[in-house]
Design an enzyme around this catalytic site. Structure first.
Site, short mmCIF file in Angstrom:
data_model
loop_
_atom_site.label_atom_id
_atom_site.label_comp_id
_atom_site.label_asym_id
_atom_site.label_seq_id
_atom_site.Cartn_x
_atom_site.Cartn_y
_atom_site.Cartn_z
N PHE A 122 20.90 17.61 -27.01
CA PHE A 122 21.70 17.85 -28.21
C PHE A 122 22.20 19.30 -28.23
CE2 PHE A 122 21.88 19.13 -32.75
CZ PHE A 122 22.95 18.31 -33.14
N GLN A 123 23.50 19.46 -28.39
CA GLN A 123 24.17 20.76 -28.43
C GLN A 123 23.89 21.60 -27.19
OE1 GLN A 123 23.44 22.62 -32.29
NE2 GLN A 123 25.18 21.49 -33.15
N LYS A 133 16.41 28.96 -25.30
CA LYS A 133 15.71 29.12 -26.57
C LYS A 133 14.24 29.45 -26.37
CE LYS A 133 14.75 27.08 -31.07
NZ LYS A 133 14.92 25.94 -31.99
#
Length: 569
Positions: free
Chosen positions: A115-116, A165
């Site tokens: 996702f993204q 991240k």
């Protein structure tokens, strides 16, 4: 000391002297944004939250151009990162130093269509000087330091740092390092040396300098062409002005060279190329020596490279060897920073004068400007010039209004004219104007735009209003895509396909919806009254100017033809 890498990122920004960041948060960059609150970085670095990532990218770019510092922009992964690409390309084509910091999905999710997730380093590779995907927390600090060094060095430009991240949540050792010590720091110094092709500017060759001096000595009709490289080179403008006044020959400019030579200087012939002045274009056609400093000879300047400056020996001075002979074949070139090359030339250049040549060049007059009951574009720019004593920073979008600004406003210093010259980005203006205003508190910043361009990023009015960024937006409203209509008018036999903007919004009411005062002007006196009120207000302001739908940029040369073949005088 050991700390979270998100905090290390903030400390590295402070090392670089960063005081402002433009950005938009999202899931993958939340650890970085958390640092603004967790450790009080919001009191050390101002964050401007824009309405859209593209607005943030243009704002960081405008800040960089107006201040000479490196701009900084934050965005999240996926669509957040891809929304930056137009801004990255805009900065790349105009050599603007911006560091874009994005955060991607965690390392274990990369390559899985998560996702993204997006490969922003792959996407941005052709439009950055350098980019990075950081997967090792221990490398983050030095990567950031190298990114800033590359962005500001040599020919400036954008650099992108993408951080997984999980890296922003990890811990690593951080050693504070003053900016002056970076080149001598162990691992960082080695990284900087490996990037020496970006960081070291070659010393101009003494023989090349002498060759140009000899060419000047034998020239009868020299012309100087100044481009954006003189604006980007720190300290080059004073050396450039010494050079042109010692040479005492006509000086033309590309659109990106605006401000290197004052617009009202007696040697200045104006802009050159597709919408260049008669004096500049005819001078390029008849000169016997063309000295081009910091320009790319784009298709908007050398409209037909095979016939450009046909009677001249062409000398190209540029920091980037890749630009030499790329578009126009040269007779001589000097590789080096504009300031240093000009410094060496000035040390040996004796005074010259070319009275007959200058008289011939300046005998080419422009079309007389109209003065009647309606509002003309030149009157808008003349009024801005008069009310601000020529001190306003002018930021434009792209199109007719951009050309009118280049033609009718007398820029006098670097960073005073901010425009998307190379990439031609509609929607650039408002974000860039906000960045310029944030970087120059107290200066009058005017965004000149067309009704078509303004629609593209007008949502950034909410940013200007929220942070009280005093940008004065002046809309040249001709109810059409003006430059495209001009081409359709002159080249496509008046087939005006899909250029009429016969639709909303009401720009004044739109501004009021965002809490910004707006006015309309249909005559010069109405515009002057409104503009004086806008300057006095010291807050965001919008003025919609009604101009003729068929107002054109004079003169005009068709693409692919010699610069003296005017199809519109």
């Amino acid at each position: 000391m050991r700390m979270k890498t998100a905090q290390i990122l903030m400390e590295c920004l402070l090392e670089q002297g960063v005081d402002t960041v433009f950005g938009y948060p999202g899931g993958t960059i939340l650890n970085v944004y958390d640092e603004f609150e967790l450790h009080g970085y919001k009191n050390k670095i101002r964050h401007i939250l824009t309405a859209h990532e593209q607005g943030a990218s243009h704002a960081a770019d405008g800040y960089a151009r107006a201040t000479g510092k490196v701009g900084v922009c934050f965005a999240t992964s996926g669509p957040g990162a891809t929304n930056l690409t137009t801004g990255i390309a805009t900065a790349y084509y105009d050599s603007s130093p911006v560091v874009f910091i994005t955060c991607n999905v965690s390392e274990n999710l990369i390559g899985k269509d998560s996702f993204q997730e997006v490969d922003i380093t792959g996407i941005s590779m052709p439009i950055t000087k350098c980019n990075y995907l950081v997967k090792d927390p221990d490398q983050l600090a030095d990567v950031l330091r190298e990114a800033f060094a590359i962005a500001r060095s040599g020919r400036p430009g954008p650099v992108l740092v993408d951080i997984a991240k999980n890296v922003t949540a990890a811990e690593a050792e951080y050693e504070p390092l003053p900016l002056a010590e970076h080149p001598n720091h162990g691992r960082l110094g080695a990284m900087l040396r490996r990037a020496s092709h970006d960081l070291k500017t070659p010393e101009p060759d003494a023989g090349d300098i002498q060759t140009l001096l000899d060419m000047i000595e034998h020239a009868k009709k020299p012309l100087v062409l100044v481009g954006g490289g003189v604006i980007r080179s720190r300290g080059a403008v004073p050396e450039f002005r010494t050079f042109i006044e010692t040479l005492n020959a006509p000086v033309a400019s590309t659109i990106m060279g605006g401000g290197a030579c004052p617009g009202n200087h007696p040697l200045f012939t104006g802009m050159i190329g597709m919408h260049g002045s008669h004096a500049s274009n005819h001078a390029s056609d008849q000169c016997d020596l063309l000295i081009a400093i910091g320009c790319r000879f784009s298709d908007r300047v050398a409209t037909n490279p095979a016939t450009f400056a046909p009677n001249a020996k062409i000398v190209h001075i540029d920091i980037d060897r890749a630009e030499i002979d790329k578009n126009v074949k040269t007779d001589h070139h000097i590789i080096g920073d504009a300031r240093r090359v000009l410094e060496l030339l000035n040390a040996k250049l004796p005074p010259h004068d070319y009275p007959e040549w200058k008289q011939w060049v300046f005998s080419h007059k422009e079309v007389p400007l109209k003065k009647d009951e309606i509002l003309h574009p030149h009157e808008i720019l003349e009024t801005i010039q008069d009310v601000t004593d020529g001190d306003a920073i002018i930021v434009t979008d792209v199109g007719q209004h951009q050309m009118w600004c280049a033609q009718y406003y007398h820029f006098s210093r670097p960073g005073q004219f901010i425009t998307s010259g190379g990439f031609g980005t509609m929607g650039f203006g408002l974000g860039a104007a906000m960045g310029a205003a944030v970087g120059n508190p107290g200066k009058v910043v005017v965004q000149c735009t067309g009704d078509g361009c303004f629609r593209m990023n007008c949502h950034e009015l909410c940013t200007a209003e929220h942070y009280n960024i005093p940008v004065i937006t002046v809309i040249f409203n001709n109810r059409t895509l003006g430059m495209v209509r001009q081409w359709q008018n002159l080249i496509y036999q008046k087939r005006f396909s899909q250029t009429d903007l016969d639709r909303g919004p009401d720009f004044v009411r739109l501004a009021e919806a965002y809490g910004i005062q707006g006015e309309r002007a249909a005559t010069q006196s109405e515009f002057e009254t409104a503009f004086r009120r806008a300057v006095a207000a010291g807050r965001p302001y919008l003025i919609e100017c009604a101009i003729d739908k068929d107002a054109m940029v004079h003169p005009m040369v068709s693409a692919g033809t010699p610069v003296t073949d005017f199809i519109l005088d």
